[in-house]
Design an enzyme around this catalytic site. Structure first.
Site, PDB file in Angstrom:
ATOM      1  CG  HIS A 164      -0.214   0.130   2.532  1.00 57.17           C
ATOM      2  ND1 HIS A 164       0.444  -0.924   3.122  1.00 57.17           N
ATOM      3  CD2 HIS A 164      -0.042   1.180   3.373  1.00 57.17           C
ATOM      4  CE1 HIS A 164       0.987  -0.535   4.263  1.00 57.17           C
ATOM      5  NE2 HIS A 164       0.720   0.742   4.448  1.00 57.17           N
ATOM      6  CD  GLU A 317      23.650  10.053  10.506  1.00 55.60           C
ATOM      7  OE1 GLU A 317      23.512   9.877  11.739  1.00 55.60           O
ATOM      8  OE2 GLU A 317      24.531   9.472   9.843  1.00 55.60           O
TER       9      GLU A 317
END
Lengths: 341, 341
Positions: A164, A317
């Site tokens: 999906h 990060e």
């Protein structure tokens, strides 16, 4: 009701999805994979989802089997469709109520097929469905942006295995889109050229980061890829809006998208991935408010961005906004280009 | 040699760590946990790491046991210390060579102790080490910013289980720091007050997001937390630079930090987490270049940001820069406040 809260230090909105209201123990264990019989995305279980919004179904009633692609509201939406936008201050902060839309596009009735396994004609149906839903949501003046994305695999955030994609409409322009649109606008203002067109021309000349070229589309590893094996799929000719693609163009895109997903599946052993459709925001203005963006026809260029989830985002990060990519885009392109699909 | 590449669409630098050169198969499997006997961070295995840069060791030679805290260069550094900065264009792109420093702070000789288990005096040694290394790296004019962070647990990016933090010096200011510093500067220019001080005052008045208050520090859940159970640890009195903390202040910070880590460990069942120290950048200027930041004494406020890794960053977050947080900061603060540590 979810809330959107403004972070005054990072300058972005956060959706506090209080209806999900997850407590400490809710995070302890990974969700179990559902058996097919109880999968809400399989034929015969249509009553286990909220009533469908749209479907491609050759015949039969809504919310019954025999559909090819089916769109439903997310059962646990990040944002709700009902209500008026309220935007107010709260001490030194800002808060907005969580108005939006959150839809799920079930891409195939086949529980065991991944998106890469779909035939080009089946994938075309998915792309046509994306276009239909995008165009419909743009009619709602409360929404500033629609984000269409796919999470493949549990580690990429998919909570159900049945293939999906998702479509979320949000009441303000997200930071990533804002930056991209501003950069493109400035480039066009200076040079009367589309920045993406310039980059695509350079990449087609250089070749080292090109994975696969089609008549009207190209898949490449971006020069400054943040993640290993990150990819972009671009229309080669200038086009600011995915929703303007006609059926023939979507049929060719389906072939290019399948090619990209097959290469990732093959080379990276079915690694989890996310992809995101970047297309221009709706151009309407809210009643009583100025338009945020007009006439993007010349400066923006829609594309699909794919990120395999091979590395985790860690302290560096998150704390810096820098990314460390341990695989050069040139190496990634080489591996993917040579895959026999 | 690693390269820093500029993403002209997202406006950020990416470190292409080509020396790591990871190929598709390198991503297939999770690293095996090392047995203690071969752990390079344990006593007796000092020769399995590059020679140490710094250690707190009551007696004995460098690179031998009996240290309390030990600092070594990262064996697989994202950035290398040797060389001159080169900053050049490449077609429509920009590239810089990967100059920087990447150090590992081994926080304890005890393989099985997590940071939360360390005694306040042991934690103070770690904080003193952070200060020492920060001050030393600031003497190198090539570096614009130092990021000190910790990844706890494999899912948070820790490749070795033995407790350690990392320090990376980078040749340009990262986007997260740039935004924070700009926002603080503007706030100060308008109001002659520190933005962080304003937020801390409001939070101490409101109380609902406060987890624990000490004489000089406070732990709280930020109003617009991007992630469930995200926390900030602030000095209550204005201070722009962690490295200016004296030993007594670091000793109290050790107690506050241990309290925060214990609560997270207890309430979230030793969930993986990242934390990041945000402090002011070095104030020096590069020879022949203008200073990027001067006199941050009034506008910036150092702090520690902790993010438990309970949810994954998926397509929506990466594609938009919006975050969906399923636990309200008020609920998170309540759970953590009531934990019996």
């Amino acid at each position: 009701m979810s809330e959107l809260r403004w972070d005054p230090l990072k300058l972005h909105w956060v959706i506090i999805a209080t209806e999900r209201g997850r407590r400490p123990r809710d995070f302890q264990s990974e969700p179990e994979p559902l058996p097919v019989t109880s999968c809400p995305f399989c034929y015969g279980n249509e009553d286990k989802t909220p009533p469908e919004i749209f479907a491609i179904r050759p015949s039969g009633m809504p919310n019954t089997p025999n559909w090819k692609v089916r769109v439903i509201p997310n059962k646990y939406p990040a944002l709700r469709i009902e209500g008026e936008l309220e935007n107010r201050g709260h001490g030194p902060y800002d808060v907005m109520n969580g108005i939006g839309a959150h839809e799920v596009i079930i891409e195939t009735p086949d529980h065991d097929k991944s998106m890469a396994d779909l035939a080009p004609a089946e994938l075309t149906d998915v792309l046509v469905t994306w276009r239909t839903r995008l165009l419909d949501l743009r009619r709602d003046f409360r929404f500033r942006y629609m984000i269409l994305f796919k999470n493949h695999g549990a580690r990429a955030g998919a909570s159900l295995a049945h293939s999906h994609s998702q479509l979320i409409a949000v009441p303000m322009l997200p930071p990533v889109a804002t930056t991209e649109l501003k950069v493109c606008r400035t480039h066009y203002a200076n040079k009367e050229r589309c920045l993406f067109c310039d980059l695509i021309t350079f990449e087609l000349e250089q070749g080292v980061r090109v994975v696969r070229e089609f008549s009207n589309f190209v898949t490449l590893a971006p020069y400054a890829a943040s993640f290993p094996f990150e990819l972009r799929l671009y229309p080669k000719r200038h086009s600011h809006d995915f929703a303007l693609m006609n059926d023939a163009q979507l049929a060719e895109l389906a072939v290019a998208l399948k090619d990209m997903l097959m290469r990732v599946k093959l080379v990276l052993k079915d690694a989890p991935y996310n992809f995101i459709l970047h297309t221009c925001p709706p151009m309407h203005k809210r009643p009583g408010k100025p338009a945020m963006w007009t006439s993007l026809e010349y400066d923006y260029h829609w594309h699909i961005e794919l990120v395999p989830r091979l590395t985790s985002i860690a302290g560096f990060e998150w704390g810096t906004g820098f990314f460390i990519n341990p695989t050069s885009p040139e190496d990634a392109a080489l591996f993917l280009r040579e895959a026999e699909v």
